[in-house]
Design an enzyme around this catalytic site. Structure first.
Site: not given
Length: 429
Positions: A292, A46
């Site tokens: 995350h 990402e």
């Protein structure tokens, strides 16, 4: 840094432009933290914006001079790999299925989820193939089946790539956000078909027996990397239950054993440390580095007699039950796709009929002020007709063909295992 071990790190950066909050501050902080580490290989997911990649690349250029930003889909694969070792080759393998183009909010189809890979040259191990991936997000652990099937296709394709790399005589290290918790079918496919070893399990063999009392303890004891309330981006999510999920992994395996003389000594890699990192807040701010946490592992490089069996990552294979369940999920998705195609093409046909009716009806408009309404209505119906044709015919056939490829692929693999089994047992005809 030492050539007798490999320090690897994986992190989903949550770097969506215009969507991810405080992206610039977080990427700057991530780049700074990475530059202070001693990693040999770093895989980021990402990291969609190329200038963000460049920012990290500039910070790591002294320690990790070799890197690759992988392109994919319409908006980029969001994958990057950094290493201090020379790169021999690179490739990116988009998954056949990544959700539907009509699902704009999820966006998986547009970004083109993929497996990014490079082959590096290590002074002791020789060729090492690194994989970095981010699997399809929607579908959950239990379905619905038509969404779960897309992630299973990605898992199967990833497992085949990792297995093929080992069969070429390379060490294999896989990192990334697999969007699947350990016991689920996607991880079973990846670990069993490719004979991959989970670094967390090797270094924390009793973690399933531990009982954390706080969110941070769950991270440290269970390897939780997402949906944990210690992360500020997860703390406000009302739907989160439990301690969160372990979605990020470091997996590895040795090369497929060739016919070495028994007296030879070969190199093997073994996980000696694995921990969750980037659990603090960004310095000077009250938010986490990403949605995350990162995962870090140390892989020791050891010598082993060629005759010794590879105990830690002995060759494995998918069970009949796992293959049957996977094929069942793909078949259910295939039927769902066929039904959806019929409905969407019916909507397309009705839309065309309506457009013809509108075209004819405009000749008898009683009042001029109705004309703009008819124009807007025509535009809306035309858009609907075009979308249904594109999604129902083009994407529908695309999805069905990809599913049929996967089903037949796994069916042939299952039959191949049966043939080899009969041959080895002496009943092969």
């Amino acid at each position: 840094m030492s050539d007798t071990q490999l320090r690897v790190l994986s992190l989903n950066c949550w770097g969506l432009k215009f969507v991810s909050k405080n992206r610039e501050e977080r990427i700057e902080a991530i780049a700074h933290e990475l530059s202070q580490g001693d990693h040999d290989i770093i895989c980021l997911q990402e990291i969609w914006v190329y200038s963000d990649y460049q920012k990290v690349q500039e910070r790591l250029a002294t320690r990790l001079p070799n890197s690759k930003f992988f392109y994919g889909g319409a908006l980029g694969a969001g994958l990057a790999i950094f290493t201090r070792f020379p790169i021999l080759s690179t490739a990116v393998h988009p998954y056949s299925l990544n959700g539907a183009p009509i699902d704009v909010a999820a966006g998986d189809w547009f970004v083109g989820k993929a497996a990014a890979t490079l082959v590096l040259l290590h002074p002791i191990l020789g060729q090492v193939q690194i994989f970095n991936t981010h699997l399809f997000a929607k579908g959950g652990e239990d379905g619905p089946e038509h969404l779960r099937a897309h992630r299973l296709v990605g898992a199967w394709e990833f497992a085949k790539l990792a297995r093929q790399a080992a069969e070429l005589g390379r060490f294999v290290i896989c990192l990334g956000d697999f969007n699947s918790i350990p016991p689920t079918l996607p991880m079973t496919i990846i670990q069993d078909h490719a004979s991959l070893t989970d670094a967390w399990v090797v270094t924390h063999p009793n973690s399933n027996n531990l009982t954390p009392t706080t969110a941070l303890e769950a991270v440290e004891m269970l390897g939780i990397t997402a949906d944990n309330t210690h992360n500020t981006w997860s703390a406000g999510k009302s739907w989160i239950t439990g301690w969160g999920k372990r979605l990020d992994y470091v997996l590895y395996r040795q090369p497929a054993r060739l016919n070495y003389p028994p007296s030879d000594t070969v190199s093997v890699i073994r996980a000696t440390q694995c921990k969750v990192v980037f659990t603090d807040h960004v310095p000077g701010h009250t938010f986490s580095f990403s949605d995350h946490f990162g995962l870090e592992a140390t892989l020791a490089i050891e010598s082993s007699p060629a005759s010794a069996p590879p105990v830690l990552d002995a060759p494995r294979e998918l069970t009949s039950a796992a293959m049957a369940t996977t094929i069942q999920a793909w078949t259910a998705c295939y039927r769902f796709a066929k039904d959806r195609m019929k409905k969407e093409l019916i909507i397309f046909a009705v839309s065309i009929f309506v457009l013809v009716g509108v075209a004819v009806g405009t000749a008898w408009l009683p009042y001029p002020w109705i004309n703009p309404i008819f124009i807007l209505f025509t535009i809306a119906v035309s858009w609907l007709a075009t979308t249904m044709l594109y999604h129902g015919f083009l994407y529908g056939n695309w999805e069905c063909n990809a599913l049929m490829n996967a089903i037949e692929d796994l069916e042939h693999h299952r039959k191949g295992l049966q043939l080899l089994g009969r041959r080895n047992s002496g009943t092969f005809n």
